[in-house]
Design an enzyme around this catalytic site. Structure first.
Site, PDB file in Angstrom:
ATOM      1  N   GLU A  78       2.826  -3.203  -9.740  1.00 51.83           N
ATOM      2  CA  GLU A  78       1.652  -3.956  -9.304  1.00 51.83           C
ATOM      3  C   GLU A  78       1.607  -3.932  -7.774  1.00 51.83           C
ATOM      4  O   GLU A  78       2.546  -4.380  -7.115  1.00 51.83           O
ATOM      5  CB  GLU A  78       1.699  -5.401  -9.805  1.00 51.83           C
ATOM      6  CG  GLU A  78       1.464  -5.519 -11.296  1.00 51.83           C
ATOM      7  CD  GLU A  78       1.357  -6.961 -11.796  1.00 51.83           C
ATOM      8  OE1 GLU A  78       1.099  -7.141 -13.004  1.00 51.83           O
ATOM      9  OE2 GLU A  78       1.533  -7.905 -10.991  1.00 51.83           O
ATOM     10  N   ASP A 113      -1.882 -17.845  -4.265  1.00 56.78           N
ATOM     11  CA  ASP A 113      -0.532 -17.453  -3.899  1.00 56.78           C
ATOM     12  C   ASP A 113       0.221 -18.524  -3.143  1.00 56.78           C
ATOM     13  O   ASP A 113      -0.352 -19.260  -2.342  1.00 56.78           O
ATOM     14  CB  ASP A 113      -0.584 -16.165  -3.064  1.00 56.78           C
ATOM     15  CG  ASP A 113      -0.864 -14.948  -3.930  1.00 56.78           C
ATOM     16  OD1 ASP A 113      -0.062 -14.714  -4.859  1.00 56.78           O
ATOM     17  OD2 ASP A 113      -1.884 -14.286  -3.702  1.00 56.78           O
TER      18      ASP A 113
END
Lengths: 267, 400
Positions: free
Chosen positions: A49, A60
């Site tokens: 990824e 995040d």
């Protein structure tokens, strides 16, 4: 069959689980990423990824936020992520690449232009964190028409109805966000993850990768045993952050952690 | 317009704008919020409690004041000021926080979070949280913490925890990111009070609905005072909550021109501004599609304005729709022009306006002289200027 589907099928046949590292492209500089990708493949990872850096990474935690900031300081961009993926493909035609990021860079690129560019770069899947299925139907079709898998997130509070929706729109695999929180957050509750996976399995036949909060080899094994794969992000990026003045050590520690995870998962 | 204005659709879209662009974990709490909002908006008991709070706690209705001396000086249209600066806590922000806090209480949430730029929304949120005895955490960029220290102290006095945000550009957009991260982590007990008409659906519609009290009052007050509707409405636009609150009840009255005033900062041509409607393009940020300031790679650009409350790279999606449909006009005012508006009202009418509202006043100085003397302009005086004394003194080289 897509490269992702083939990868998961082969793993399933051999009774193994997918080891899926997440790194932010261009962190801490654009030259670091490509050799790291090849080294990770050599260490036995199954899917990579690649994070697309974004100025406002809302989902995040601090570790990946700072990775984005470091990459953006070097002018890393969606266009350059695609260039890097193209470079990787020149010497690796087997390992699936999934781009993971936020929707605005793709919106500004243009959905159809992006789908074409991603196809050209031979990217395998796209995970757009802030694009839920309600807003993604046209985009999902554009990707699928080009053989690219749209990957969707599932969360601890996702209902049966929503899991079915992701199953219908998504392909490749589903990404189960194992805790309520941001990337790299605290402690996983294994019993909760097990219970949720039963519910998810009842509503989809797609492989399920599990991420958010996987920190070490033991945890990777436990998580991979429950699902079809484990995603490791912040734990790897922490190695970069801790060794910004010695990137050989950063790379070495990342590979050591992934190797330990691979051994634990295959044991 | 032949049909009555009825935006957004049931998925929160204003034409191509709005919608729900969030990570999966936030979908269930957003659905829960939307259901509660739809239910209580039609609940007579909720409406009665909200009305009573707006009257007795906020101090509504706010006056519609005819600024006669200033109107005469400008030599054109008659200028009326909608005095949101006279609300409790000194700005229109409290109309929305009172409403959302009542909703939070009904939904059984025990913890309130908010983002703030200038600190006005943070103060308005800390205020209602104190009154309801709810835990309150306010996220504020560290740059804003430094330049709005007085509001930080006010929030702390009110019992809120102020978290200084160090990520990204360390301003309002980063505070919003951090509040979203908190919400995703604490979805079970936490209610996120967004301060403007942005965010994922239902926030743009819900915040608007709580702010339309401004326009409803203004319409009635104007009819009472003058016997007719105004010819133009003027309001500043950052996220756009005070503007949509004034505009919305007039959207079907097509004889009323709508002017939204963005912050041109050092000037649109310098790139140092906060005017996405004037100089940006459509994109997706903070849960909705709208006009945004982002570069050719889709990264969000840092904004600039003398007014911390307008210092935001996006704008509410309904404004994006009103711009494209041509119903509203969006213009911009520089820092320097805003200062002139600030001084004009202060000297001519004895009212010290907020720097945000000063943008609307500065545009009125351009607009009024082009109109007839029996024309009527209503300007939303969205907040008072006390909070800006340090900024203004510093800009003018005066040590306090």
């Amino acid at each position: 069959m897509s490269r992702l589907a083939a990868t998961f099928e082969a793993l399933h046949k051999s009774g193994r689980k997918a080891l899926i590292p997440f790194i932010t492209t261009g962190d801490p500089n654009p030259d670091f990423t490509l050799p790291l990708m090849h080294a990770m493949v050599a260490a036995g990872v199954d899917v990579i990824e690649l994070g697309i850096p974004f100025s406002d990474p809302m989902a995040d935690g601090p570790v990946i936020q700072r990775a984005s900031e470091r990459a953006l300081a070097h002018k890393m961009s969606l266009r350059r992520v695609l260039v890097l993926a193209t470079e990787f493909r020149k010497t690796n035609q087997q390992t699936p690449i999934v781009l993971m990021g936020y929707v605005n860079p793709i919106e500004i690129f243009g959905y159809e232009n992006f789908a074409n560019a991603a196809k050209l770069a031979d990217v395998d899947g796209i995970l757009t964190v802030d694009l839920p299925p309600e807003e993604a139907s046209e985009y999902g079709s554009l990707l699928k028409a080009r053989g690219i898998d749209p990957i969707f997130l599932l969360a601890p509070n996702s209902t049966d109805e929503r899991i079915k929706k992701m199953d219908a729109l998504g392909s490749g695999y589903l990404y189960y966000v194992s805790l309520k929180g941001v990337t790299g957050a605290g402690h996983l509750n294994i019993a909760d993850v097990e219970a949720k996976l039963q519910q998810i399995r009842a509503n989809t036949r797609l492989p399920v990768a599990i991420g958010f909060g996987v920190k070490d080899a033991a945890m990777a094994k436990t998580i991979a045993d429950i699902g079809d794969g484990a995603v490791i992000g912040s734990a790897l990026i922490s190695k970069i952050e801790a060794n910004l003045n010695d990137l050989d050590t950063a790379k070495h520690e990342i590979i050591a952690l992934l190797t330990a995870m691979r051994h634990a998962m295959d044991a | 317009m032949t049909e009555k204005y009825n935006m957004p659709d049931d998925r929160g879209h204003f034409g191509n704008y709005g919608g729900i662009f969030v990570a999966e974990t936030l979908i269930p709490p957003i659905q829960e919020l939307n259901e509660a909002y739809q239910r209580y908006l039609k609940d007579p008991e909720f409406i009665a409690e909200l009305s009573a709070d707006l009257k007795h706690y906020v101090g509504r209705p706010s006056p519609l004041y005819h600024a006669q001396r200033w109107s005469k000086h400008l030599g054109g249209a008659q200028v009326y000021l909608k005095r949101e600066d006279l609300n409790h806590t000194g700005a229109h922000k409290v109309n929305n926080t009172v409403g959302q806090a009542l909703l939070a209480k009904r939904m059984g949430k025990t913890r309130i979070i908010a983002e703030t730029g200038a600190g006005q929304h943070g103060v308005a949120t800390a205020t209602v949280a104190a009154r309801l005895g709810l835990e309150c955490v306010v996220y504020m960029g560290s740059v804003d913490v430094a330049r709005q220290s007085l509001n930080v102290y006010r929030m702390k006095l009110l019992g809120a925890t102020v978290v200084s945000v160090e990520s990204g550009s360390k301003t309002l957009k980063d505070a919003l990111n951090e509040a979203l991260r908190d919400w995703v982590t604490n979805v079970d007990n936490t209610f996120y009070i967004i301060g403007t008409v942005a965010g994922p659906h239902p926030y743009p519609a819900m915040v608007r609905d709580f702010q339309t009290v401004i326009g409803h009052e203004a319409k009635q007050q104007c009819l009472e005072a003058t016997g007719r509707l105004p010819d133009a409405l003027v309001a500043c636009v950052g996220g756009g909550s005070n503007a949509i609150g004034l505009f919305h009840p007039f959207i079907d009255d097509t004889s009323v021109a709508l002017y939204g005033v963005e912050a041109a900062g050092d000037g649109i041509e310098t790139g140092r501004h906060s005017a996405p409607l004037s100089a940006g393009k459509p994109g997706v940020l903070h849960g909705n599609r709208t006009y945004l300031m982002s570069d050719e790679d889709g990264e969000i650009i840092e904004t600039h304005s003398i007014s911390a409350g307008l210092d935001y790279p996006g704008v509410g999606p309904e404004h994006a729709w009103l711009k494209d449909s041509g119903r509203a006009n969006y213009v911009s005012i520089t820092d320097t022009e805003a200062m002139a508006g600030f001084h004009a009202l202060t000297k001519m009418e004895g009212i010290i306006p907020a720097l945000e509202s000063s943008h609307a006043l500065a545009y009125t100085m351009k607009l009024a002289p082009t109109m007839k003397q029996d024309d009527i302009i209503i300007v939303n005086l969205s907040g008072r200027g006390d909070k800006d004394m340090h900024t203004i003194a510093q800009r003018e080289g005066i040590a306090l």
